[in-house]
Enzyme design. Structure first.
Site, PDB file in Angstrom:
ATOM      1  N   ASP A 157      12.252 -40.773 -16.398  1.00 52.03           N
ATOM      2  CA  ASP A 157      13.279 -39.762 -16.670  1.00 52.03           C
ATOM      3  C   ASP A 157      14.687 -40.371 -16.791  1.00 52.03           C
ATOM      4  O   ASP A 157      15.015 -41.335 -16.103  1.00 52.03           O
ATOM      5  CB  ASP A 157      13.240 -38.735 -15.526  1.00 52.03           C
ATOM      6  CG  ASP A 157      13.908 -37.427 -15.907  1.00 52.03           C
ATOM      7  OD1 ASP A 157      14.257 -37.244 -17.083  1.00 52.03           O
ATOM      8  OD2 ASP A 157      14.063 -36.571 -15.009  1.00 52.03           O
TER       9      ASP A 157
ATOM     10  N   GLU B 274      11.239 -37.723 -24.962  1.00 51.19           N
ATOM     11  CA  GLU B 274      12.137 -36.567 -24.868  1.00 51.19           C
ATOM     12  C   GLU B 274      13.564 -37.080 -25.018  1.00 51.19           C
ATOM     13  O   GLU B 274      13.878 -38.177 -24.566  1.00 51.19           O
ATOM     14  CB  GLU B 274      11.974 -35.875 -23.500  1.00 51.19           C
ATOM     15  CG  GLU B 274      13.039 -34.814 -23.230  1.00 51.19           C
ATOM     16  CD  GLU B 274      12.695 -33.882 -22.080  1.00 51.19           C
ATOM     17  OE1 GLU B 274      11.587 -33.299 -22.119  1.00 51.19           O
ATOM     18  OE2 GLU B 274      13.510 -33.742 -21.164  1.00 51.19           O
TER      19      GLU B 274
END
Ligand SMILES: [Zn+2]
Length: 499
Positions: free
Chosen positions: A166, A280
């Site tokens: 992330d 992402e």
């Protein structure tokens, strides 16, 4: 090839095998056993298959079987990933998905139970942590991955899961997470988003456009104008204006970020060496909302540069503060979000991602409805707060100490987060009696104070050790709290339908 059961292992006297974990594979039975020293890998085998020779631990004869009891070590997990392929993270594609962060490494079982209770419809990401959070919790990408995987194994979760590296900011971050087997890579080009141009005058904007990294963007101002000029973009009935002024502002604000993402993407493609991955792109941690025109610019330019992504996290209108509900006008949110969702369908399809997504109960229905299930919900610190809820109920002294310590740390620790809590508005530790302590997890200010100070609490060795000991011995209470809490998060999305 495999049957569930592991009946022999479960029947062994004196061995407390977690029922859900036990599985029969290649003629052997594999599971996790609870012991005073913590969880142990237990393998009952009579196949003599060489795949079991790699496992480390103590071996003993048990009739014509061999019983191995070994540590939950990285080496043993590597061997298990060969035997039990569902323990390897995989890509999730466009399925409705939820990222469950876990800063302590003990939350996966409770998260799995919420998914089980839900009965399907959501693809999970269990291992998920930003490099920043890894630094704060003293873990590395491999440890985050392994903790989550042991948790999935303990609960017998065989439907697969993703692993999200992330908020990656550099190519070095990418390399570390590739090596640890991550499958989902969240690029955060936030440092390259020029929020300042939102309020800039004509000459400032001009200078910003001239400064754009045109070479890296494989573009020129002239070509950019040509591609967009006179475009009247109507997507699912929504007209999106992208006149010259708006286009140049979008380019000045997001152009350097687009170039950075393309750079990261190319690096990842190379480093992955043919292994499947998904990406992402997140700009959620920036100051000004991403307008629809800017979203269109980002999507079109990334596509032009060959970037492929499964989800995008724009900066939405309103405020997504850590660990508390959405702050802003709900009607305005849905109206704005609906157009982002239409853009994501049009230029993708890709999912819209909700970062700082935990506890935003008032927007979930709208998010599921408008995306039609093309959505990723990302949570992280809320599992830590459920750990504290467990402490508040079962070890009031420890919780009181953590709360007092968090209050001391708050003014410093809040700096890297977007929170509006104040110390004055949060009850003093002495004002709350023991039975009332769990209510601090419901009080806005106390909740944010506890949320953003996790790094300091876990950095305090004494508090960290006591909290981990409590959660290990009260694992059922912690799992129950997580299950209840996550069901509230998952339910609104499970009807949205997965593609
Ligand atoms: Zn985020």
């Amino acid at each position: 090839m495999t049957e569930k059961t592991g009946a022999g292992l479960l029947a062994l006297n004196g061995l407390d095998v977690l029922r859900q974990s036990a599985v029969t594979v290649v003629g052997a039975e594999v599971g996790l056993a609870r012991s005073k020293a913590g969880l142990r890998l237990a393998v009952l085998d009579r196949s003599g298959s060489p795949v079991f020779a790699e496992l480390e631990g103590e071996r003993g004869a048990y009739g014509d079987w061999t019983l191995l009891l070994g540590p939950t070590s990285a080496g043993n997990l590597d061997a298990l990933r060969v035997l039990l392929p569902w323990l390897r993270p995989r890509t999730l594609g466009l399925r409705t998905s939820v990222g469950f962060g876990d800063r302590l490494g003990l939350a996966t079982p409770g998260q799995v139970r919420a998914l089980r209770d839900l009965g399907g419809g959501i693809a999970p990401i269990f291992a998920q942590q930003s490099i920043r959070e890894m630094e704060r919790t003293g873990r590395n990408p491999r440890e985050v991955m392994d903790d989550a995987t042991w948790g999935a194994f303990a609960e017998g979760w065989r439907e697969g899961f993703g692993a999200d590296a992330d908020h990656l900011k550099t190519t070095e971050d990418v390399d570390a997470c590739i090596a640890a087997g991550y499958t989902f890579f969240t690029f955060d080009p936030g440092e390259h988003v020029a929020d300042g141009v939102e309020g800039a005058g004509a000459s400032e904007l001009r200078a910003a456009v001239e400064r754009l990294p045109w070479d890296e963007l494989e573009d020129s101002e002239r070509d950019l104008r040509k591609r967009y000029t006179d475009e009247r973009l109507v997507i699912e009935g929504h007209e999106i204006r992208l006149d010259e002024g708006l286009l140049l502002r979008a380019a000045a604000k997001y152009g350097p970020a687009v170039a950075h993402v393309a750079r990261m993407y190319r690096h990842l493609e190379q480093a992955a060496g043919g292994r499947p991955f998904e990406v992402e792109v997140s700009v959620d941690e920036t100051a000004s909302p991403t307008t629809h025109a800017q979203h269109v610019y980002v999507a079109r330019e990334l596509r032009r540069l060959g970037v492929e992504w499964v989800s995008l996290a724009p900066r939405y209108v309103g405020s997504f503060e850590k660990g508390v509900d959405y702050i802003g006008d709900l009607g305005e949110f849905e109206t704005d979000f609906a157009v982002h969702a239409a853009i994501a369908r049009h230029f993708g399809p890709y999912k819209l991602s909700l970062h700082s997504g935990s506890d935003k109960f008032s927007v979930y229905a709208a998010a599921a409805r408008q995306t039609r299930g093309l959505v990723h919900l990302k949570t992280a610190g809320t599992s830590y707060l459920e750990a504290l809820r467990t402490a508040a109920a079962l070890d009031p002294d420890l919780f009181r100490e953590i709360y007092a310590f968090s209050r001391e740390r708050f003014e410093t620790d809040r700096a890297s987060y977007h929170v509006s809590a104040s110390l004055e508005a949060a009850p003093l530790p002495g004002e709350v009696d023991d039975p009332g302590l769990p209510t601090l997890l419901e009080q806005f200010d106390a909740r944010e104070i506890l949320h953003v100070t996790f790094g300091s609490v876990l950095g305090d060795r004494r508090l960290h050790v006591r909290l981990m000991q409590l959660l290990r011995s009260e694992h059922e209470a912690y799992a129950d709290n997580l299950k209840v809490h996550f069901l509230r998060h998952l339910k609104p999305f499970s009807q949205g339908g997965s593609a």
